[in-house]
Scaffold this active site. Structure first.
Site, short mmCIF file in Angstrom:
data_model
loop_
_atom_site.label_atom_id
_atom_site.label_comp_id
_atom_site.label_asym_id
_atom_site.label_seq_id
_atom_site.Cartn_x
_atom_site.Cartn_y
_atom_site.Cartn_z
N LYS A 139 0.85 -1.21 0.00
CA LYS A 139 0.00 0.00 0.00
C LYS A 139 0.88 1.26 0.00
O LYS A 139 0.62 2.21 -0.71
CB LYS A 139 -0.90 -0.02 1.24
N HIS A 292 -9.67 -28.97 -35.28
CA HIS A 292 -10.84 -28.32 -34.65
C HIS A 292 -11.34 -29.11 -33.44
O HIS A 292 -12.51 -29.49 -33.37
CB HIS A 292 -11.97 -28.10 -35.67
#
Ligand SMILES: NC(=O)c1ncn([C@@H]2O[C@H](COP(=O)(O)O)[C@@H](O)[C@H]2O)c1NC=O
Length: 534
Positions: A139, A292
């Protein structure tokens, strides 16, 4: 513009002590004061480094077996104090600034991975002071550098050395983000672990009560790391990236190393996964060609070169531009066969020998991946499927019958060759999208019907494909990933020449289906387990 921070005091408190002595030595040489907690401090002292105990710094001993050691205003004030705004209050309370925080957390993941881990063990390994310091330092990255990963120590030493103990804002911000990623992952792990016990814990039980695990926590926390951004997604108007698990336990497309070739696309990765997971099913040298998301040719043989030959013959038309996976080292002969014959998008194998690398290098666009050996590694886990607004989660499909599990339901029992063919065909069907029908013989797929809305059409397509490639269906085994709802599928199979069938069974009309098989003298076995794939 944000300023560099000058590092004068550091706090080191680590569970994983890798590299900490080297880092501390470098800090000490630069005149940086080192504060440290019990175990870390004694290791540093043993290595001849001057350290001040956190307890001396705070004037308060570590208490409650280390549950409280750094949780003190002199520590958190020193980390969180804004050097410009809070300097007076820091002075008033004799809080010395801490400019560098090096912390890694109690090994919660390793603790709960142990088979004999009790709830009490798990709870004692929830780090509290560590994440509190990590979050505080992250922070206040405007003034403080937080370092959570031993692999970052060198970069820190380098930057301190090159800029007279200054650390740039860029590095502080970067490491602050890493710190929050780290604590988020940590909290997620704890919530998942405890969430899995939710319905199981008898809250009256003793500390060491035996906990059963439920697979699905109340809240699902998924933490993945971005491996790469992709050129685009399934289609060029979709952007995309590939995220992977933090700690990949099993050789997979996620852990694979690309040896050469164009960048992998979204569809390449998805199809490579399909091919690789299918080829893992076989013990014998095997080759799977995917197009595919469906296998268009699968074969097993004495060598992977022969297996490739057979897999390719199933459907050369679809194999064009396919993805090819092997379960043995890729050799020069097989590599030569592939690139002299067909256009291939991706080749993946556990390893690739030098001859094969040299051969594939002739086609620089071919993506060649080496994923390592997966034997003994297959990991349990979850499969996910995103739906709009949610996520479907299930166990990975590890189900697989062996020949002794099969139930013969027809008058005729499959002979030894048919039995082998049935098992091979069934393994392939598991990886074909539903409705899946696979024809095969002697370790080679002969026809694959994938992803149709009706089973009978999948069977027709398998037959059409075989016919188009001049492959003989007569005498083939057929696998169906789920039961036949009507006898028509069996009638169609018989007229194509199928002599043995493997399927889960369980239809309301099983009797009708079995009678059809008997009429055609087909040997049919039930697996009692289906393998839908969507
Ligand atoms: N309780 C505390 O105040 C506290 N402060 C730091 N820790 C952790 O203690 C570990 C280091 O302990 P040691 O230096 O004694 O080996 C680190 O993983 C750190 O995250 C703490 N432990 C647990 O919460």
């Amino acid at each position: 513009m944000q300023q560099s921070t000058s590092i004068q005091r550091a706090l080191l408190s680590v569970s994983d002590k890798t590299g900490i002595v080297e880092l501390a030595k470098a800090l000490a040489e630069k005149g940086i004061e080192i504060l440290s907690t019990g175990g870390t401090a004694s290791l540093l002292r043993q290595s001849g480094i001057t350290v001040k105990d956190v307890s001396e710094h705070t004037g308060h001993p570590e208490i409650m077996d280390g549950r409280v050691k750094t949780l003190h205003p002199k520590i958190h004030g020193g980390i969180l104090g804004r050097r410009d705004i809070d300097s007076r209050v820091m002075e008033k309370h004799e809080i010395a600034p801490i400019d560098l925080v090096v912390v890694n957390l109690y090994p919660f993941a390793a603790t709960v991975a142990k088979e004999d881990c009790t709830l009490e063990d798990a709870i004692e390994n929830i780090d509290i002071g560590g994440p509190t310091m990590v979050r505080a330092a992250a922070k206040n990255h405007k003034d403080v550098l937080i370092v959570v990963n031993p692999s970052d120590y060198k970069a820190v030493i380098d930057e301190l050395s090159s800029s007279a103990n200054q650390i740039s804002y860029k590095l502080r911000f970067d490491y602050a983000v890493k710190a929050f990623e780290h604590t988020a992952q940590y909290e997620g792990m704890i919530a998942d672990y405890l969430g899995k016990q939710l319905n199981k814990v008898d809250h009256e039980c003793e500390d060491n009560c035996d906990l059963e695990h439920s697979l699905f926590p109340r809240t699902l926390n998924i933490q993945m790391t971005k491996k790469q951004e992709l050129r685009y997604g399934e289609n060029s108007h979709q952007s995309a990236a590939f995220y992977v698990e933090h700690d990949i336990q099993e050789a997979s497309v996620a852990s694979a190393v690309q040896i050469q070739g164009k960048a992998l696309s979204f569809n390449n990765i998805a199809d490579t996964d399909s091919a690789l997971e299918c080829v893992k099913e076989f013990e014998e040298p095997a080759c799977v060609i995917v197009k595919h998301a469906n296998p268009c040719g699968v074969a097993i043989s004495q060598t992977i070169s022969q297996a490739y030959e057979l897999a390719y013959q199933t459907d050369p038309t679809s194999a064009f531009g396919g993805i090819i996976a092997f379960n043995r080292e890729l050799d020069g002969e097989t590599a030569e066969k592939i690139i002299s014959r067909q256009f291939v998008e991706v080749i993946i194998a556990p390893s690739v020998n030098d001859d094969a690398k040299e051969v594939i290098a002739q086609k620089q666009n071919v993506r060649l991946l080496e994923c390592g050996d997966w034997r003994g590694q297959l990991t349990e886990g979850h499969d996910f499927k995103r739906v709009n607004g949610g996520m479907l989660v299930q166990e990975r499909d590890f189900g697989m019958v062996d020949a002794s599990d099969l139930k013969v339901v027809t008058k005729r029992t499959p002979n030894a060759q048919e039995l082998e063919d049935l098992m091979f065909t069934w393994k392939v069907a598991k990886y074909v999208k539903s409705n899946a029908i696979v024809y095969s013989k002697a370790g080679q797929t002969i026809g694959v019907g994938a992803g149709q809305m009706s089973r009978v059409y999948s069977a027709k397509i398998a037959g059409i494909k075989a016919a188009d490639e001049n492959l003989v269906v007569e005498g083939c085994a057929m696998a169906s990933d789920a039961f036949f709802p009507f006898r028509d599928g069996i009638d169609a199979a018989a007229s194509a020449g199928i002599t043995a069938v493997i399927q889960p069974g369980g239809s309301m009309r099983d009797d009708e289906v079995i009678a059809a098989a008997d009429e055609h003298n087909i040997a049919m076995v039930f697996t009692g387990m289906r393998h839908f794939k969507h």
